[in-house]
Design a protein around this motif. Structure first.
Motif, PDB file in Angstrom:
ATOM      1  N   GLU A   1      -5.454   9.721   7.448  1.00 51.14           N
ATOM      2  CA  GLU A   1      -6.741   9.057   7.658  1.00 51.14           C
ATOM      3  C   GLU A   1      -6.568   7.689   8.326  1.00 51.14           C
ATOM      4  OE1 GLU A   1      -8.345   8.969   3.742  1.00 51.14           O
ATOM      5  OE2 GLU A   1      -8.894  11.109   3.730  1.00 51.14           O
ATOM      6  N   ARG A   2      -5.470   7.019   8.031  1.00 50.17           N
ATOM      7  CA  ARG A   2      -5.206   5.707   8.636  1.00 50.17           C
ATOM      8  C   ARG A   2      -4.422   5.829   9.948  1.00 50.17           C
ATOM      9  NH1 ARG A   2      -4.752   0.994   4.137  1.00 50.17           N
ATOM     10  NH2 ARG A   2      -5.935   2.021   2.463  1.00 50.17           N
TER      11      ARG A   2
ATOM     12  N   THR B   1       0.822  -1.208   0.000  1.00 51.23           N
ATOM     13  CA  THR B   1       0.000   0.000   0.000  1.00 51.23           C
ATOM     14  C   THR B   1       0.854   1.255   0.000  1.00 51.23           C
ATOM     15  OG1 THR B   1      -1.686  -1.213   1.251  1.00 51.23           O
ATOM     16  CG2 THR B   1      -1.854   1.208   1.212  1.00 51.23           C
TER      17      THR B   1
ATOM     18  N   LEU C   1       0.734   5.386   0.167  1.00 54.98           N
ATOM     19  CA  LEU C   1      -0.156   6.383   0.742  1.00 54.98           C
ATOM     20  C   LEU C   1       0.428   7.780   0.581  1.00 54.98           C
ATOM     21  CD1 LEU C   1      -0.701   4.448   4.078  1.00 54.98           C
ATOM     22  CD2 LEU C   1      -2.371   4.609   2.246  1.00 54.98           C
ATOM     23  N   ASN C   2      -0.442   8.724   0.193  1.00 57.75           N
ATOM     24  CA  ASN C   2      -0.026  10.121   0.263  1.00 57.75           C
ATOM     25  C   ASN C   2      -0.285  10.627   1.678  1.00 57.75           C
ATOM     26  OD1 ASN C   2      -2.787  10.802   0.467  1.00 57.75           O
ATOM     27  ND2 ASN C   2      -2.971  11.154  -1.756  1.00 57.75           N
TER      28      ASN C   2
ATOM     29  N   GLN D   1      -2.493  12.673   3.008  1.00 52.57           N
ATOM     30  CA  GLN D   1      -3.876  12.658   3.478  1.00 52.57           C
ATOM     31  C   GLN D   1      -4.328  11.232   3.799  1.00 52.57           C
ATOM     32  OE1 GLN D   1      -5.841  15.316   4.246  1.00 52.57           O
ATOM     33  NE2 GLN D   1      -7.233  13.759   5.074  1.00 52.57           N
ATOM     34  N   GLN D   2      -3.950  10.283   2.955  1.00 50.14           N
ATOM     35  CA  GLN D   2      -4.323   8.894   3.203  1.00 50.14           C
ATOM     36  C   GLN D   2      -3.633   8.345   4.444  1.00 50.14           C
ATOM     37  OE1 GLN D   2      -3.046   7.606  -0.693  1.00 50.14           O
ATOM     38  NE2 GLN D   2      -5.154   7.294  -1.395  1.00 50.14           N
ATOM     39  N   ALA D   3      -2.365   8.722   4.632  1.00 49.38           N
ATOM     40  CA  ALA D   3      -1.637   8.279   5.827  1.00 49.38           C
ATOM     41  C   ALA D   3      -2.257   8.869   7.088  1.00 49.38           C
ATOM     42  CB  ALA D   3      -0.168   8.683   5.719  1.00 49.38           C
TER      43      ALA D   3
END
Length: 228
Positions: free
Chosen positions: A163-164, A154, A156-157, A159-161
Protein backbone atom coordinates in the motif's frame (compact mmCIF):
# COMPACT_ATOMS: atom_id res chain seq x y z
CA UNK A 1 20.25 -15.52 -14.10
CA UNK A 2 22.43 -15.25 -10.98
CA UNK A 3 21.34 -15.23 -7.34
CA UNK A 4 22.54 -12.93 -4.56
CA UNK A 5 21.58 -13.61 -0.94
CA UNK A 6 21.40 -10.71 1.52
CA UNK A 7 21.33 -12.71 4.74
CA UNK A 8 22.18 -11.87 8.32
CA UNK A 9 23.87 -8.69 9.49
CA UNK A 10 25.03 -6.22 6.84
CA UNK A 11 28.69 -5.57 7.62
CA UNK A 12 31.87 -3.97 6.21
CA UNK A 13 34.23 -6.20 4.25
CA UNK A 14 36.82 -6.37 7.05
CA UNK A 15 34.25 -7.75 9.51
CA UNK A 16 33.44 -10.72 7.30
CA UNK A 17 36.14 -13.07 8.68
CA UNK A 18 34.71 -12.68 12.20
CA UNK A 19 31.18 -13.69 11.22
CA UNK A 20 32.47 -16.52 9.03
CA UNK A 21 34.63 -17.79 11.91
CA UNK A 22 31.54 -18.18 14.10
CA UNK A 23 29.47 -19.44 11.14
CA UNK A 24 26.96 -16.62 11.45
CA UNK A 25 25.00 -15.27 8.50
CA UNK A 26 26.29 -11.95 7.23
CA UNK A 27 26.60 -9.97 4.01
CA UNK A 28 29.32 -7.53 2.99
CA UNK A 29 29.75 -5.52 -0.22
CA UNK A 30 32.44 -7.93 -1.45
CA UNK A 31 29.91 -10.81 -1.37
CA UNK A 32 27.61 -8.91 -3.69
CA UNK A 33 30.35 -7.60 -5.95
CA UNK A 34 31.75 -11.10 -6.53
CA UNK A 35 28.45 -12.28 -8.02
CA UNK A 36 28.03 -9.15 -10.13
CA UNK A 37 31.59 -9.51 -11.46
CA UNK A 38 31.07 -13.20 -12.22
CA UNK A 39 27.82 -12.56 -14.14
CA UNK A 40 28.05 -8.96 -15.39
CA UNK A 41 25.54 -9.34 -18.22
CA UNK A 42 22.88 -11.34 -16.41
CA UNK A 43 19.83 -10.23 -14.49
CA UNK A 44 20.20 -10.98 -10.77
CA UNK A 45 17.65 -12.32 -8.29
CA UNK A 46 18.21 -10.78 -4.84
CA UNK A 47 16.87 -12.66 -1.79
CA UNK A 48 16.72 -10.65 1.44
CA UNK A 49 16.38 -11.93 5.00
CA UNK A 50 18.31 -9.47 7.15
CA UNK A 51 17.87 -7.45 10.34
CA UNK A 52 19.99 -4.67 8.86
CA UNK A 53 23.40 -3.37 9.86
CA UNK A 54 25.82 -0.61 8.91
CA UNK A 55 24.08 2.17 6.98
CA UNK A 56 27.08 3.00 4.79
CA UNK A 57 27.34 -0.65 3.76
CA UNK A 58 23.61 -0.75 3.02
CA UNK A 59 24.04 2.33 0.86
CA UNK A 60 26.98 0.76 -0.98
CA UNK A 61 25.04 -2.43 -1.77
CA UNK A 62 21.96 -0.40 -2.75
CA UNK A 63 24.10 1.58 -5.20
CA UNK A 64 25.68 -1.59 -6.66
CA UNK A 65 22.31 -3.19 -7.30
CA UNK A 66 20.56 -0.12 -8.60
CA UNK A 67 23.42 0.49 -11.02
CA UNK A 68 23.46 -3.07 -12.39
CA UNK A 69 22.69 -2.56 -16.07
CA UNK A 70 21.27 -6.04 -16.69
CA UNK A 71 18.58 -5.49 -14.04
CA UNK A 72 17.59 -7.00 -10.70
CA UNK A 73 14.54 -8.54 -9.08
CA UNK A 74 14.31 -8.48 -5.28
CA UNK A 75 12.49 -10.93 -3.01
CA UNK A 76 11.99 -10.29 0.71
CA UNK A 77 11.65 -13.78 2.15
CA UNK A 78 11.95 -13.20 5.90
CA UNK A 79 12.67 -9.65 7.02
CA UNK A 80 14.14 -6.52 5.50
CA UNK A 81 14.88 -4.19 8.38
CA UNK A 82 16.84 -0.98 8.69
CA UNK A 83 19.72 -0.99 6.17
CA UNK A 84 18.23 -4.08 4.51
CA UNK A 85 15.04 -2.15 3.75
CA UNK A 86 17.18 0.43 1.94
CA UNK A 87 18.64 -2.37 -0.20
CA UNK A 88 15.11 -3.63 -0.90
CA UNK A 89 14.30 -0.23 -2.44
CA UNK A 90 16.97 -0.67 -5.13
CA UNK A 91 14.59 -2.10 -7.75
CA UNK A 92 11.51 -4.19 -8.48
CA UNK A 93 10.63 -5.98 -5.25
CA UNK A 94 8.29 -8.77 -4.20
CA UNK A 95 7.63 -9.71 -0.58
CA UNK A 96 6.52 -12.96 1.00
CA UNK A 97 3.09 -12.69 2.66
CA UNK A 98 4.73 -13.85 5.91
CA UNK A 99 7.67 -11.41 5.79
CA UNK A 100 8.24 -8.09 7.56
CA UNK A 101 9.78 -4.79 6.47
CA UNK A 102 10.97 -2.16 8.93
CA UNK A 103 12.25 1.39 8.51
CA UNK A 104 13.65 3.60 11.26
CA UNK A 105 16.04 6.45 11.94
CA UNK A 106 19.81 6.03 12.02
CA UNK A 107 21.33 5.42 15.45
CA UNK A 108 24.82 5.65 16.97
CA UNK A 109 26.72 5.00 20.18
CA UNK A 110 27.98 8.52 20.63
CA UNK A 111 29.78 9.58 23.80
CA UNK A 112 31.13 12.90 24.98
CA UNK A 113 29.99 16.28 26.25
CA UNK A 114 26.93 18.28 25.25
CA UNK A 115 28.68 19.70 22.20
CA UNK A 116 29.50 16.19 21.01
CA UNK A 117 25.88 15.11 21.51
CA UNK A 118 24.51 18.15 19.66
CA UNK A 119 26.95 17.56 16.81
CA UNK A 120 26.03 13.88 16.60
CA UNK A 121 22.32 14.74 16.57
CA UNK A 122 22.86 16.88 13.48
CA UNK A 123 24.95 14.14 11.85
CA UNK A 124 22.16 11.63 12.48
CA UNK A 125 19.52 13.96 11.06
CA UNK A 126 21.65 14.39 7.93
CA UNK A 127 22.05 10.61 7.64
CA UNK A 128 18.29 10.16 7.95
CA UNK A 129 17.67 12.62 5.12
CA UNK A 130 20.27 10.86 2.96
CA UNK A 131 18.78 7.40 3.46
CA UNK A 132 15.19 8.56 3.05
CA UNK A 133 15.91 9.37 -0.60
CA UNK A 134 15.98 5.62 -1.32
CA UNK A 135 12.41 5.28 -0.02
CA UNK A 136 11.31 8.49 -1.77
CA UNK A 137 12.61 7.28 -5.13
CA UNK A 138 10.88 3.93 -4.65
CA UNK A 139 7.50 5.16 -3.43
CA UNK A 140 7.04 8.73 -4.63
CA UNK A 141 6.44 9.81 -1.02
CA UNK A 142 7.62 13.23 0.16
CA UNK A 143 10.66 13.64 2.42
CA UNK A 144 8.41 14.60 5.34
CA UNK A 145 6.24 11.50 4.86
CA UNK A 146 9.27 9.21 4.76
CA UNK A 147 10.99 10.85 7.74
CA UNK A 148 7.79 10.56 9.75
CA UNK A 149 7.67 6.84 8.91
CA UNK A 150 11.33 6.45 9.94
CA UNK A 151 10.93 8.38 13.19
CA UNK A 152 8.16 6.07 14.33
CA UNK A 153 10.20 2.88 13.60
CA UNK A 154 7.50 1.57 11.29
CA UNK A 155 7.01 -2.19 10.92
CA UNK A 156 5.06 -3.30 7.86
CA UNK A 157 3.59 -6.57 6.70
CA UNK A 158 3.43 -7.35 2.99
CA UNK A 159 0.04 -5.72 2.43
CA UNK A 160 1.04 -2.55 4.26
CA UNK A 161 4.34 -2.37 2.36
CA UNK A 162 2.44 -2.78 -0.92
CA UNK A 163 0.00 0.00 0.00
CA UNK A 164 2.92 2.36 0.67
CA UNK A 165 4.60 1.24 -2.58
CA UNK A 166 7.70 0.03 -0.77
CA UNK A 167 7.23 -3.23 -2.69
CA UNK A 168 5.71 -3.96 -6.09
CA UNK A 169 3.95 -7.26 -5.47
CA UNK A 170 3.16 -9.82 -2.79
CA UNK A 171 4.72 -13.17 -3.67
CA UNK A 172 2.43 -16.03 -4.75
CA UNK A 173 -0.51 -13.73 -5.50
CA UNK A 174 -2.02 -13.65 -9.00
CA UNK A 175 -0.51 -10.89 -11.07
CA UNK A 176 -3.72 -10.18 -12.98
CA UNK A 177 -7.23 -10.22 -11.47
CA UNK A 178 -9.75 -12.54 -13.05
CA UNK A 179 -11.62 -10.79 -15.86
CA UNK A 180 -15.29 -10.32 -14.91
CA UNK A 181 -18.00 -9.94 -17.53
CA UNK A 182 -21.66 -8.94 -17.63
CA UNK A 183 -22.99 -10.96 -20.57
CA UNK A 184 -24.77 -14.20 -21.54
CA UNK A 185 -21.64 -15.77 -23.02
CA UNK A 186 -18.21 -16.66 -21.71
CA UNK A 187 -15.10 -14.99 -23.06
CA UNK A 188 -12.31 -17.27 -24.29
CA UNK A 189 -9.55 -17.95 -21.80
CA UNK A 190 -6.00 -16.76 -22.38
CA UNK A 191 -4.97 -20.38 -22.93
CA UNK A 192 -7.61 -20.81 -25.66
CA UNK A 193 -6.53 -17.61 -27.39
CA UNK A 194 -2.90 -18.66 -27.25
CA UNK A 195 -3.71 -22.04 -28.85
CA UNK A 196 -5.68 -20.25 -31.57
CA UNK A 197 -2.76 -17.89 -32.16
CA UNK A 198 -0.43 -20.88 -32.53
CA UNK A 199 -2.74 -22.47 -35.09
CA UNK A 200 -3.17 -19.23 -37.02
CA UNK A 201 0.58 -18.76 -37.32
CA UNK A 202 1.32 -22.38 -38.25
CA UNK A 203 2.23 -23.34 -41.88
CA UNK A 204 -0.69 -24.53 -44.02
CA UNK A 205 0.22 -28.26 -43.88
CA UNK A 206 0.81 -28.17 -40.15
CA UNK A 207 -2.47 -26.34 -39.65
CA UNK A 208 -4.30 -29.00 -41.63
CA UNK A 209 -2.83 -31.69 -39.38
CA UNK A 210 -3.88 -29.75 -36.31
CA UNK A 211 -7.39 -29.41 -37.71
CA UNK A 212 -7.62 -33.19 -38.01
CA UNK A 213 -6.90 -33.47 -34.32
CA UNK A 214 -9.79 -31.15 -33.58
CA UNK A 215 -12.35 -33.39 -35.32
CA UNK A 216 -14.68 -34.71 -32.65
CA UNK A 217 -16.61 -37.95 -32.58
CA UNK A 218 -20.11 -37.89 -31.09
CA UNK A 219 -20.93 -41.49 -31.90
CA UNK A 220 -18.45 -44.16 -32.91
CA UNK A 221 -16.32 -43.80 -36.03
CA UNK A 222 -17.95 -40.64 -37.43
CA UNK A 223 -15.98 -37.40 -37.65
CA UNK A 224 -17.47 -33.95 -37.91
CA UNK A 225 -15.07 -31.64 -39.70
CA UNK A 226 -14.19 -28.39 -38.01
CA UNK A 227 -11.93 -25.74 -39.46
CA UNK A 228 -9.72 -23.11 -37.97
Amino acid sequence: MARIDIRGVIIPNDYKWYYDWFEEDSTCPRDVQKVIDAYPNEMHDIYINSPGGAIDVGSEIYTMLRGHAAGIKIYITGQACSAASVIAAAGYCEMSPTALLMVHCVSSRARGNHSDMEHMAEVLRTADRALCTAYMNKTGMTEREVLDMMEHETWLNAQQALERKLIDKIMFEQQEPELMTASMFALPSKEQMERARTLAMAPEMERAMMNLKLLELEGAGKWEEKSI
